[in-house]
Scaffold this active site. Structure first.
Site, PDB file in Angstrom:
ATOM      1  N   PRO A 141      62.287 110.539  -8.421  1.00 13.18           N
ATOM      2  CG  PRO A 141      64.257 109.775  -9.528  1.00 13.18           C
ATOM      3  CD  PRO A 141      63.160 110.795  -9.647  1.00 13.18           C
ATOM      4  CD  GLU A 142      59.234 111.872  -3.176  1.00 15.22           C
ATOM      5  OE1 GLU A 142      59.018 111.697  -1.909  1.00 15.22           O
ATOM      6  OE2 GLU A 142      58.306 112.142  -3.887  1.00 15.22           O
TER       7      GLU A 142
ATOM      8  CE  LYS B 173      64.701 113.079  -1.479  1.00 12.60           C
ATOM      9  NZ  LYS B 173      63.921 114.468  -1.468  1.00 12.60           N
TER      10      LYS B 173
ATOM     11  NE  ARG C   7      60.762 118.142 -16.978  1.00 10.21           N
ATOM     12  CZ  ARG C   7      60.023 117.775 -18.045  1.00 10.21           C
ATOM     13  NH1 ARG C   7      60.618 117.323 -19.042  1.00 10.21           N
ATOM     14  NH2 ARG C   7      58.547 117.743 -17.769  1.00 10.21           N
TER      15      ARG C   7
ATOM     16  NE  ARG D  26      58.983 122.136  -4.516  1.00 10.13           N
ATOM     17  CZ  ARG D  26      59.755 122.960  -5.060  1.00 10.13           C
ATOM     18  NH1 ARG D  26      58.916 123.683  -6.252  1.00 10.13           N
ATOM     19  NH2 ARG D  26      60.989 123.261  -5.237  1.00 10.13           N
TER      20      ARG D  26
END
Length: 285
Positions: free
Chosen positions: A2-3, A58, A126, A272
DNA sequence: TGCGTTGTTTCACC
DNA sequence: CGGTGAAACAACGC
């Protein structure tokens, strides 16, 4: 993962599903997800009514009556599933649990039932996400503490942001991921912004030309808008499933560029995973 | 089985 | 003190 577009989609689903509704039952199977929560128990929300569903960067902001607000961050793998009383399902965020499968799933950690029949499931394979319950009167200070920059969806102050870019030596990708610079971009959408801007992601921010800085900043709201339009990007096990050729690069390593058919490459920038087209985004600096 | 995964924070260092 | 890069952290799937 999710961004901003995934979180905004969740916000819209929650607004449609639970605004004005009253909590009739709460099931918290994994209490540790209330990390650093000023108020210790979600039970305090029983019989309270949702008065607003907001978002900053977010972070989801669920405001209830009688001075209670729940902040939610979906982090890496959070998912919000809203089951309307009609039977319709609205699912945003991570693809696990499967949206059309059985709920609650084994990774569904918190569920809210509303007197009007709506059910909301928060899942997180997670367990990196968090919930924080606090008095509504404390929310402004709590959000301020994050020091978020301007919302990437809105009209950006191009002059001010361009000046910051011109002074920083870190990779442009790393700067765009900094939520205090612009709030909302994450690893997927940053790669898309730089692809559309024809800029190599590891380029030092200060090495961008005036025109390139404007181009990048111009693409930020457009890329986020496309993500929101699609209800979030479809990326499963780090493999993109593009809709209308979006995402164009993220999660498409080894696949042909939609523009020039050059093979999309994956490198690491700021530790990243970073995808780019070596032909459309050559390292010219 | 150890590595990869992301958003965010922390830390060492200049 | 601020910028930087790297490490840490949350936990699990593959």
């Amino acid at each position: 993962m999710p961004e901003l577009p995934e979180v905004e989609t969740a916000r819209r689903y929650l607004e449609r599903g639970i605004l004005g509704q009253s909590v009739s039952a709460i099931d918290v199977r994994l209490p540790k997800l209330l990390r650093d929560s000023p108020l210790p128990s979600l039970e305090l929300l029983l019989n309270h009514t949702v008065v607003a569903v907001g978002r900053r960067a977010k972070v989801l902001i669920l405001a209830f009556d009688h001075d209670l607000t729940l902040l939610v961050h979906l982090k890496l793998a959070g998912q919000v599933a809203v089951f309307l009383s009609s039977g319709e399902r609205l699912v945003a965020g991570h693809p696990v649990p499967a949206p059309f499968g059985e709920y609650p799933h084994k990774v569904t950690h918190i569920e809210f039932h509303f007197a009007e029949g709506t059910v909301v499931y928060f899942s997180d394979v997670r367990q990196f996400g968090w919930f924080r319950l606090m008095p509504t009167s404390d929310v402004e200070a709590a959000i301020d503490a994050f020091a978020f920059g301007p919302e990437g969806t809105g009209a950006l102050d191009v002059d001010a942001l361009s000046a910051i870019i011109s002074r920083r030596s870190i990779p442009i990708k790393t700067l765009l991921l900094d939520q205090s610079f612009i709030a909302g971009l994450g690893n997927i959408y940053v790669d898309e912004v730089l692809f559309r801007s024809h800029i190599y992601p590891a380029t030092a921010a200060r090495d961008l030309s005036d025109a390139e800085r404007n181009t990048v900043l111009g693409h930020v709201p457009a890329v986020l808008a496309e993500g929101i339009r699609q209800g979030g990007a479809k990326i499963i096990h780090n493999i993109a499933h593009p809709v209308d050729q979006f995402p164009a690069v993220h999660g498409r390593g080894g696949e042909p560029c939609f523009v020039c058919e050059t093979t999309i490459e994956k490198i690491r920038v700021g530790s990243r995973g970073t995808y780019f087209c070596p032909n459309c985004q050559p390292p010219t600096h």
